[in-house]
Design a protein around this motif. Structure first.
Motif, short mmCIF file in Angstrom:
data_model
loop_
_atom_site.label_atom_id
_atom_site.label_comp_id
_atom_site.label_asym_id
_atom_site.label_seq_id
_atom_site.Cartn_x
_atom_site.Cartn_y
_atom_site.Cartn_z
N PRO A 81 0.87 -1.23 0.24
CA PRO A 81 0.17 -0.33 0.43
C PRO A 81 0.99 1.06 -0.57
CG PRO A 81 -0.22 -1.12 2.12
CD PRO A 81 0.49 -1.76 1.02
N ARG A 82 0.28 2.38 -0.16
CA ARG A 82 1.01 3.55 -0.56
C ARG A 82 0.93 3.96 1.10
NH1 ARG A 82 -1.61 9.56 -3.38
NH2 ARG A 82 0.10 10.81 -2.92
N PRO A 83 2.73 4.20 1.10
CA PRO A 83 3.13 4.76 2.77
C PRO A 83 1.81 6.79 3.01
CG PRO A 83 4.30 5.00 1.11
CD PRO A 83 3.80 4.33 0.19
N VAL A 84 1.91 6.37 4.41
CA VAL A 84 1.34 7.72 4.88
C VAL A 84 2.20 8.34 5.47
CG1 VAL A 84 -0.99 7.08 5.22
CG2 VAL A 84 0.71 6.74 7.06
N VAL A 85 3.46 8.45 5.64
CA VAL A 85 5.07 8.94 6.24
C VAL A 85 5.83 9.13 4.76
CG1 VAL A 85 4.58 7.11 8.26
CG2 VAL A 85 6.09 6.79 6.58
N PRO A 86 6.77 10.11 4.95
CA PRO A 86 7.94 10.17 4.07
C PRO A 86 8.32 9.05 3.31
CG PRO A 86 8.27 12.15 5.41
CD PRO A 86 6.86 11.01 6.78
N SER A 87 8.90 8.98 1.92
CA SER A 87 9.30 8.10 1.75
C SER A 87 9.83 8.04 0.33
CB SER A 87 8.40 6.61 1.30
OG SER A 87 7.21 7.20 0.50
N CYS A 88 10.37 7.66 0.16
CA CYS A 88 11.12 7.36 -1.08
C CYS A 88 12.31 6.00 -1.61
CB CYS A 88 13.17 8.15 -0.69
SG CYS A 88 14.14 7.07 -0.61
N LEU A 89 12.21 5.40 -2.90
CA LEU A 89 12.71 4.24 -3.15
C LEU A 89 14.34 4.30 -4.07
CD1 LEU A 89 11.37 1.70 -4.46
CD2 LEU A 89 10.91 2.38 -6.81
N VAL A 90 14.86 3.69 -3.67
CA VAL A 90 15.96 3.42 -4.18
C VAL A 90 16.21 1.98 -5.20
CG1 VAL A 90 18.83 2.38 -3.75
CG2 VAL A 90 16.97 4.04 -2.09
N LEU A 91 16.04 1.97 -6.15
CA LEU A 91 15.87 1.37 -7.13
C LEU A 91 16.77 0.91 -7.72
CD1 LEU A 91 13.35 -0.01 -8.56
CD2 LEU A 91 13.02 2.24 -9.72
N ASP A 92 16.70 -0.14 -8.24
CA ASP A 92 17.38 -0.95 -9.30
C ASP A 92 17.36 -0.75 -10.65
OD1 ASP A 92 19.81 -2.07 -10.69
OD2 ASP A 92 19.37 -4.07 -9.44
N ILE A 93 17.68 -0.59 -12.12
CA ILE A 93 17.16 -0.39 -12.59
C ILE A 93 17.27 -2.25 -14.26
CG2 ILE A 93 19.28 0.47 -14.83
CD1 ILE A 93 17.96 2.35 -15.64
N ASN A 94 18.10 -2.37 -13.25
CA ASN A 94 17.80 -3.96 -13.65
C ASN A 94 17.25 -5.01 -12.59
OD1 ASN A 94 19.52 -2.93 -16.44
ND2 ASN A 94 21.05 -2.94 -14.89
#
Length: 221
Positions: free
Chosen positions: A60-73
């Motif tokens: 689910p979408r968070p209700v606190v500040p968040s970010c995503l560290v995302l591998d491109i592959n």
């Protein structure tokens, strides 16, 4: 990535009041996930790790500040496709891309689509932590704007039809006596409606009320 000095990491990222910000990590390499989990935890943020884009999308979408560290592959849905998939649903979630090698075309595409950073492995801990800190601050501001807009919409809905009319004329710069003439009511009644509008909208001044109307995309002037 170096997690041998957790105290130094903690000093760079002091705890935030209330619920901890969440740093989501999507990477199919378990060693990367484990290293990032330690780094993020030492920085006093809350890590949530996923092996695939599909696993992340099920959360689910968070209700606190968040970010995503995302591998491109990624093996199923790659990082760029995941960025596209969450653009409309989670526009307040900044994305930091990580990749095992430089790829200028994909870097350009990711940045144009709103990524806040694009890091090539191996990257320096401080660089990633600074990127995460900036992303979480951006997320916090976006959530604040969203919560403020939600309050304004609720407050505006609480106004009566007459109060809507008076508010529209007030933010358009109309004087009380002209509003009274237009609505065929007394100036005293206009002042009463105007006072109720200010209280319900929690506006401290006319300038505040005009700003609120602009945020609600109401006609001004």
């Amino acid at each position: 990535m170096n997690v041998n000095n957790p105290l130094a990491v903690c000093r760079r990222a002091p705890p935030v009041a209330g619920d901890k910000p969440i740093v989501f990590v999507v990477d199919d390499d378990i060693s990367v996930r484990e290293s990032l989990e330690l780094l993020i935890s030492f920085a006093q943020w809350q890590p949530q790790l996923f092996e695939s884009a599909k696993d992340f999308l099920s959360q689910p979408r968070p209700v606190v500040p968040s970010c995503l560290v995302l591998d491109i592959n990624l093996p199923d849905l790659n990082g760029l496709d995941l960025q596209t998939a969450i653009a409309s649903e989670r526009p307040d979630m900044p994305i930091i891309f990580i990749t095992g090698y430089g790829d200028i075309p994909r870097t350009v595409r990711a940045m144009k689509a709103g990524a806040v950073e694009f890091l090539t492995k191996p990257f320096d801990d401080d660089v990633l932590l600074n990127a995460i800190a900036g992303a979480l601050e951006g997320s916090r501001r976006a959530l604040d704007r969203e919560n403020n807009l939600r309050f304004l919409r609720t407050a505006y809905t609480s106004l009566t039809p007459r109060e809507h009319e008076v508010m529209a004329m007030v933010v358009a710069g109309r004087l009380n006596k002209l509003i009274a003439a237009d609505l065929n009511i007394s100036e005293i009644t206009v002042k009463a409606h105007r006072g109720k509008v200010m209280r319900k909208m929690k506006a401290r001044s006319l300038a505040d009320l005009v700003k609120m109307a602009a945020l609600l995309m109401l006609p001004i002037g």
